[in-house]
Write a protein that holds these residues in place. Structure first.
Motif, PDB file in Angstrom:
ATOM      1  N   ALA A   7      44.005  -1.273 -39.148  1.00 40.88           N
ATOM      2  CA  ALA A   7      44.948  -1.350 -40.368  1.00 40.88           C
ATOM      3  C   ALA A   7      44.247  -0.789 -41.485  1.00 40.88           C
ATOM      4  N   THR A   8      42.862  -0.705 -41.258  1.00 42.76           N
ATOM      5  CA  THR A   8      41.927  -0.010 -42.428  1.00 42.76           C
ATOM      6  C   THR A   8      41.422   1.436 -41.938  1.00 42.76           C
ATOM      7  N   GLY A   9      41.592   2.385 -42.719  1.00 46.36           N
ATOM      8  CA  GLY A   9      40.684   3.647 -42.482  1.00 46.36           C
ATOM      9  C   GLY A   9      40.602   4.018 -41.129  1.00 46.36           C
ATOM     10  N   HIS A  10      39.301   4.291 -40.668  1.00 40.57           N
ATOM     11  CA  HIS A  10      38.931   4.895 -39.395  1.00 40.57           C
ATOM     12  C   HIS A  10      38.159   3.473 -38.659  1.00 40.57           C
ATOM     13  N   ALA A  11      38.824   2.467 -38.979  1.00 36.84           N
ATOM     14  CA  ALA A  11      38.270   1.094 -38.194  1.00 36.84           C
ATOM     15  C   ALA A  11      38.368   1.455 -36.525  1.00 36.84           C
ATOM     16  N   LEU A  12      37.536   0.723 -35.917  1.00 39.43           N
ATOM     17  CA  LEU A  12      37.816   0.630 -34.511  1.00 39.43           C
ATOM     18  C   LEU A  12      39.100   0.255 -34.098  1.00 39.43           C
ATOM     19  N   PRO A  13      39.552   0.564 -33.017  1.00 36.94           N
ATOM     20  CA  PRO A  13      41.029   0.082 -32.748  1.00 36.94           C
ATOM     21  C   PRO A  13      41.039  -1.631 -32.243  1.00 36.94           C
ATOM     22  N   VAL A  14      42.180  -2.092 -32.505  1.00 36.34           N
ATOM     23  CA  VAL A  14      42.486  -3.672 -32.047  1.00 36.34           C
ATOM     24  C   VAL A  14      43.412  -3.622 -31.061  1.00 36.34           C
ATOM     25  N   ALA A  15      43.252  -4.233 -29.876  1.00 38.17           N
ATOM     26  CA  ALA A  15      43.875  -4.371 -28.877  1.00 38.17           C
ATOM     27  C   ALA A  15      45.100  -5.015 -29.090  1.00 38.17           C
ATOM     28  N   GLY A  16      46.283  -4.516 -28.474  1.00 33.37           N
ATOM     29  CA  GLY A  16      47.541  -5.146 -28.397  1.00 33.37           C
ATOM     30  C   GLY A  16      47.906  -6.398 -27.456  1.00 33.37           C
ATOM     31  N   GLY A  17      48.849  -7.269 -27.706  1.00 33.08           N
ATOM     32  CA  GLY A  17      48.881  -8.148 -26.751  1.00 33.08           C
ATOM     33  C   GLY A  17      48.869  -8.165 -25.457  1.00 33.08           C
ATOM     34  N   ARG A  18      49.295  -7.303 -24.845  1.00 32.11           N
ATOM     35  CA  ARG A  18      49.346  -6.754 -23.477  1.00 32.11           C
ATOM     36  C   ARG A  18      48.122  -6.447 -23.205  1.00 32.11           C
ATOM     37  N   ALA A  19      47.222  -5.752 -23.646  1.00 26.87           N
ATOM     38  CA  ALA A  19      45.681  -5.199 -23.576  1.00 26.87           C
ATOM     39  C   ALA A  19      45.031  -6.485 -23.458  1.00 26.87           C
ATOM     40  N   THR A  20      45.217  -7.369 -24.478  1.00 25.07           N
ATOM     41  CA  THR A  20      44.308  -8.459 -24.410  1.00 25.07           C
ATOM     42  C   THR A  20      44.376  -9.673 -23.402  1.00 25.07           C
ATOM     43  N   ALA A  21      45.803  -9.622 -23.151  1.00 29.77           N
ATOM     44  CA  ALA A  21      46.131 -10.451 -21.982  1.00 29.77           C
ATOM     45  C   ALA A  21      45.628 -10.049 -20.576  1.00 29.77           C
ATOM     46  N   ARG A  26      41.642 -10.312 -16.338  1.00 32.17           N
ATOM     47  CA  ARG A  26      40.732  -9.401 -15.312  1.00 32.17           C
ATOM     48  C   ARG A  26      39.544 -10.366 -15.381  1.00 32.17           C
ATOM     49  N   LEU A  27      39.023 -10.745 -16.351  1.00 28.35           N
ATOM     50  CA  LEU A  27      37.876 -11.306 -16.727  1.00 28.35           C
ATOM     51  C   LEU A  27      37.859 -12.862 -15.976  1.00 28.35           C
ATOM     52  N   SER A  28      39.105 -13.381 -15.878  1.00 29.17           N
ATOM     53  CA  SER A  28      39.263 -14.695 -15.252  1.00 29.17           C
ATOM     54  C   SER A  28      39.297 -14.626 -13.619  1.00 29.17           C
ATOM     55  N   ARG A  29      38.900 -13.601 -13.157  1.00 28.19           N
ATOM     56  CA  ARG A  29      38.986 -13.262 -11.944  1.00 28.19           C
ATOM     57  C   ARG A  29      37.694 -14.379 -11.042  1.00 28.19           C
ATOM     58  N   GLY A  30      37.913 -14.861 -10.173  1.00 30.38           N
ATOM     59  CA  GLY A  30      36.985 -15.895  -9.497  1.00 30.38           C
ATOM     60  C   GLY A  30      37.169 -17.172 -10.184  1.00 30.38           C
ATOM     61  N   HIS A  31      37.805 -17.320 -11.128  1.00 23.40           N
ATOM     62  CA  HIS A  31      37.894 -18.762 -11.721  1.00 23.40           C
ATOM     63  C   HIS A  31      39.001 -19.327 -11.819  1.00 23.40           C
ATOM     64  N   ARG A  32      40.472 -18.213 -11.074  1.00 20.94           N
ATOM     65  CA  ARG A  32      41.627 -18.780 -11.135  1.00 20.94           C
ATOM     66  C   ARG A  32      41.970 -20.245 -10.226  1.00 20.94           C
TER      67      ARG A  32
END
Length: 611
Positions: A7-21, A26-32
């Motif tokens: 939202a501001t200037g050249h800040a690092l990107p923010v992941a969208g809902g799909r990328a976050t989910a 992916r990180l929950s692999r092995g704990h499902r």
């Protein structure tokens, strides 16, 4: 990659809902499987918790009919007590295991965040500001971690309670469930309103925190400049302005919380009133008993708590998700290697054609005309161009070959692009145009070396974790830094840096050279690595540099032309271009820019020696 723009200037990107989910999945692999077991345990524990409302309703009916006695009361009480113990135990196990899984996944995400942050293109971090990156790896990690005690119970136990309680209401008398369902749109509208406003408010709050962190960091890093130029008041106002921005965004977030709470209270009142009216009508018409109506009211009361908790914890969840999306926004930024690997075949073909054209142009200034065909090339640049952000071009059409095992000095006036060229070769910066081929194992030492707080051994094994004490001592001997072992009786266990023995600039540079020697790269780049030590240590550090470069390809950004003169070849730069190349003697004979620089440098040395 589903990544929203900042939202501001050249800040690092923010992941969208799909990328976050997707990243969380992916990180929950092995704990499902464990997560599924936790969900099943939650359903069973909440099912046991339905026993007390049913038991109380049963007791009310027995008392109303006059068939209740002390034995009935004691039996019902015992059943309720047992169910309470079993339910509490089940809930505790569910929360404990869910929280453990949560923190395990969060730890993995934190490690990925730090690892990826170390690999981000330097220009990207510089444009965004290091404050943004620090805020994501500190404030955002804390926000996500702090959400666990509130969010995990709500999402595991509360969701199960809602499902089981609704099923119990429907099994008791369907009109009770229908009465509660009529009020559900109130909760749905409250949630719709909140989801439209809440995420935006929390993202703005996190962005304001990043801006504040950047101002504080810049003030601390530039402390000497701030004091030297009397800028304390200016920096104070800047920090104050951004701090007030955080306060404003935080007040907005708390206002949203209060408005959500008001809507939840309205839904609670309407739910109780609806079930009470339905119960009165059913009992009045003989369609339900007083005990049944009592059970229904107790179930609704039990249901309202989790519903309100779940909806209200969404506020905490949204704050955590805002931080989580900022963290994953960093994790999903492709590194230079990943971006190169994803190039299409057409892009590679185009670059090959460009490289071919550049190779023809490079014939005018070959890096090593004698024996170049027989000697393998360690570094090859073709048509390399680079600029910082939207600024002017810093490198323009650089064509250069560096044979394996040779040492190349890069010299030129200040602002010629020497350091930028070294950064591009090292992979710190990605060129805006052209191609760069270099060895995979490349190491760089700049003139601003860093001594980490820790022991000598820890400082040196950062580059070579498997190095033995013998290897470390040999590296210190080779770089003339064996005196560091005599700083204290602890030898390699001597603590140095901010929490131990302070090192001089010369000692710090010797330590960095020893670290590079242990890393054993194919290509070593010394970017004025001995420039800050002062003339008193110049000869000693030059010898250390030569020892480090022995047997490997090397690039030296030379501050002292005496150091450049010892290299196999010299590349002269000016205004972002290579204007001369050759040996020291060849360039002096040519009488060009290098010859003039050498004359000026020699004159300066003579003046210095005469004083």
């Amino acid at each position: 990659m589903n990544v929203a723009s900042a939202a501001t200037g050249h800040a690092l990107p923010v992941a969208g809902g799909r990328a976050t989910a997707g990243e969380v999945w992916r990180l929950s692999r092995g704990h499902r499987l464990r997560l599924a077991a936790v969900g099943l345990a939650g359903i069973l524990s909440t099912a046991v918790d339905l026993i007390p409302p049913v038991a109380i309703g049963y007791l009310v009916d027995r008392v109303q009919k006059g068939t209740g006695d002390l034995g009935t009361v004691l039996t019902v009480t015992g059943v309720m007590a047992l169910s309470a113990v079993l339910g509490a135990a089940g809930t505790a196990v569910t929360i404990a295991h869910a929280t453990r899984i949560y923190h395990t996944v969060l730890a993995a995400l934190r490690e990925r965040l730090v690892s990826r942050a170390m690999l981000l293109p330097r220009h990207l971090v510089e444009r965004a500001g290091t404050g943004d990156l620090i805020s994501r790896s500190s404030d955002d990690v804390t926000a996500v971690a702090d959400a666990a005690p509130a969010v995990i119970p709500a999402l595991t136990v509360t969701a199960c309670t809602i499902v089981v309680s609704l099923a119990g209401l429907a099994a008791l008398e369907w009109p009770y469930a229908a009465a509660f369902a009529v009020v559900l749109p109130v909760y749905a509208l409250a949630m719709r309103w909140y989801l439209r406003i809440g995420p935006r408010v929390y993202r703005a709050e996190r962005a304001a925190m990043s801006a504040r962190a950047q101002q504080i960091l810049e003030s601390q890093r530039g402390h000497a400049t701030v004091l030297g130029f009397g800028l304390a008041e200016h920096r104070h106002r800047a920090v104050l302005t951004d701090s007030w921005g955080v306060a404003v965004q935080s007040i907005r977030a708390r206002t949203v919380q209060s408005m959500l709470n008001a809507r939840l209270n309205l839904g609670e009142c309407l739910s109780l009133a609806a079930v009470l009216v339905v119960g009165f009508v059913l009992v009045d018409h003989g369609l339900s008993t007083v005990g049944g109506a009592t059970t229904a009211m107790l179930l609704v009361l039990r249901l309202l708590g989790p519903v309100n908790q779940l909806l209200f914890v969404v506020d905490t969840l949204q704050s955590a998700l805002a931080s989580l999306s900022r963290m994953i926004g960093v994790v999903t930024i492709p590194t230079a290697e990943e971006a190169d690997a994803s190039m299409t075949q057409a892009g590679r073909a185009g670059q090959a054609a460009q490289a071919g054209q550049a190779a023809q142009a490079d014939q005018a200034i070959p890096a090593d005309p004698a024996g170049a065909a027989e000697t393998p090339i360690a570094v090859r640049l073709r048509g390399v161009a680079f600029r910082y952000a939207d600024g002017p071009s810093v490198l323009d059409g650089i064509d250069l070959d560096i044979p394996a095992g040779r040492h190349i000095a890069i010299v030129g006036p200040s602002g010629a692009g020497k350091t930028t060229l070294a950064s591009v070769i090292a992979g710190v910066h990605r060129p805006d145009g052209g191609t760069v081929t270099r060895p995979r194992r490349t190491a760089v030492i700049s003139q601003e070396v860093h001594v980490f707080a820790g022991t000598l051994r820890e400082n040196l094994t950062l580059a070579a974790p498997d190095a033995t004490d013998g290897d470390i001592r040999a590296a210190l001997e080779t770089t003339g830094a064996a005196d560091l072992l005599e700083l204290s009786a602890d030898a390699l266990d001597t603590v140095v840096g901010t929490r131990g023995h302070p090192l001089t600039e010369a000692e710090a540079q010797q330590l960095a050279l020893a670290r590079l020697l242990l890393a054993d790269p194919e290509l070593a780049i010394l970017d004025e690595a001995t420039a800050e030590a002062g003339s008193a240590h110049a000869e000693r550090l030059d010898r250390a540099s030569e020892a480090v470069l022995a047997g490997r390809s090397g690039i030296v950004i030379a501050h002292r032309l005496s150091q450049a003169a010892t290299c196999d070849r010299i590349v002269v730069m000016d205004a972002g271009r290579v204007i001369e190349t050759g040996t020291h003697d060849e360039l002096l004979t040519a009488g060009g820019t290098y010859a003039r620089l050498w004359a000026v440098w020699q004159a300066g040395q003579e003046i210095g020696a005469s004083r």
